[in-house]
Design an enzyme around this catalytic site. Structure first.
Site, mmCIF file in Angstrom:
data_model
loop_
_atom_site.group_PDB
_atom_site.id
_atom_site.type_symbol
_atom_site.label_atom_id
_atom_site.label_comp_id
_atom_site.label_asym_id
_atom_site.label_seq_id
_atom_site.Cartn_x
_atom_site.Cartn_y
_atom_site.Cartn_z
ATOM 1 N N GLY A 16 0.826 -1.200 0.000
ATOM 2 C CA GLY A 16 0.000 0.000 0.000
ATOM 3 C C GLY A 16 0.860 1.249 0.000
ATOM 4 C CG ASN A 111 -6.057 5.225 11.219
ATOM 5 O OD1 ASN A 111 -5.175 5.408 12.051
ATOM 6 N ND2 ASN A 111 -6.243 6.049 10.203
ATOM 7 C CE LYS A 198 -3.901 8.021 14.824
ATOM 8 N NZ LYS A 198 -3.472 7.115 13.742
ATOM 9 C CG ASN A 202 -7.790 7.750 13.869
ATOM 10 O OD1 ASN A 202 -7.499 8.728 13.199
ATOM 11 N ND2 ASN A 202 -7.043 6.665 13.907
ATOM 12 C CB SER A 268 -7.224 9.252 5.957
ATOM 13 O OG SER A 268 -7.751 8.712 7.156
#
Length: 322
Positions: A16, A111, A198, A202, A268
């Site tokens: 990726g 994520n 995180k 997020n 994103s």
């Protein structure tokens, strides 16, 4: 273990080569590490012209990279970095076996929550490590990545049921490689705690950026949306607590301070939505919501955000099939 590999001789694969994988892989190659990049749409461009990194820390170009459009053509590597969107993880059953060495490790830089469990089913839990990236980076053109701000990674070992894995030799070895490439690394003894931390960022910023059509600075500038961000962060802390992971209330202010200082950023998930690509709703919002619910904790705001994102994601997917 990868401890038998001499320092600086570890071979990396990037599955990726987007805004995240392309940036970190380019940084590793720049300091002399052997890196192999799997690409899709811009394979031919990168194969012929290399990678361009436009960065807040200084621009650089890699005119020649090891580029592939078929994982079967890649060599077996010591560290395989999974930097795909989680919406593409169904491809990993074919991708991972040929490219990861028998004594290698799969480093999941994605994520969300529950991703390492999926990878462990393919390669075994002893070969899986998780990484949480705090990175503002976008792919702006084929082979051209714009790094805006931040770049640190938190690394943690994966054990079944996300038991704390402690600090291991291979974590330190991989951390050494990234730090040579000027990527700050934090080593986490508890990967599940790191993933919840995180998600404090997020869930509110990725989710609200799509639902409210806003960048991070716009969300922070309005008192109502800033308050909503804080409330969502509080629910993430409640979810973490339900799974036995305590995050201090002060961590919310730390994340707010980070975001206020951040270069205005289109998340994103917002980019994916604007480009009519599938959204990482399940990994980032759905999975932690289900974990918290199973533990007996109600997260009403996150539940509402999840349903809104599911609706918008379905609208996008219908558009692509019309």
């Amino acid at each position: 273990m990868i401890s038998t590999t001499p320092k600086g001789d570890r071979r990396y694969a990037i599955l990726g080569t987007g805004a995240l994988g392309g940036y970190y892989g380019a940084c590793l190659q720049r300091v002399g590490l052997e890196v192999h990049f799997l690409l899709h749409r811009d394979y031919q461009h990168v194969r012929e012209q290399g990678l361009v990194i436009e960065s807040a820390d200084g621009d650089f170009t890699l005119p020649v990279v090891n580029a592939y459009d078929d994982v079967a053509q890649m060599p077996a590597c010591d560290v395989v970095i999974v930097a795909l969107k989680t919406t593409q993880n169904h491809l990993l059953s074919d991708m991972l076996p040929p490219v990861v060495k028998d004594d290698g490790v799969v480093l999941v830089l994605q994520n969300g929550m529950g991703i390492e469990q999926e990878v462990a089913q393919l390669v075994g839990s002893k070969r899986v490590m998780g990484g949480l990236c705090f990175l503002c980076s976008n792919k702006v053109e084929p082979g051209h990545i714009h790094h805006l701000d931040y770049k640190q990674i938190t690394l943690g070992e994966y054990l079944p049921d996300y038991q704390p894995g402690g600090l291991t030799q291979r974590m330190r070895q991989i951390a050494d490689d990234f730090e040579r490439a000027s990527i700050p690394i934090t080593l986490a003894e508890d990967l599940l705690l790191a993933r919840w931390q995180k998600l404090v960022w997020n869930i509110p910023y990725n989710g609200l950026s799509v639902v409210l059509d806003a960048t991070t600075n716009e969300l922070m500038a309005d008192n109502s949306t800033r308050s909503l961000v804080e409330q969502l962060m509080g629910e993430v802390l409640a979810g973490a607590s339900a799974t036995g992971r305590k995050i201090s209330d002060r961590f919310i202010q730390t994340m707010l301070d980070y975001t206020e200082k951040m270069t205005p950023y289109r998340t994103s998930m917002k980019i994916d939505y604007d480009e009519r690509r599938p959204l990482e709703v399940e990994a980032i919002v759905g999975n932690p919501l289900r974990v918290a619910t199973a533990a007996g904790t109600d997260l009403p705001l996150i539940s509402m955000l999840y349903r809104q994102l599911k609706f918008l994601d379905m609208q996008n997917r219908r558009f692509n099939t019309d």
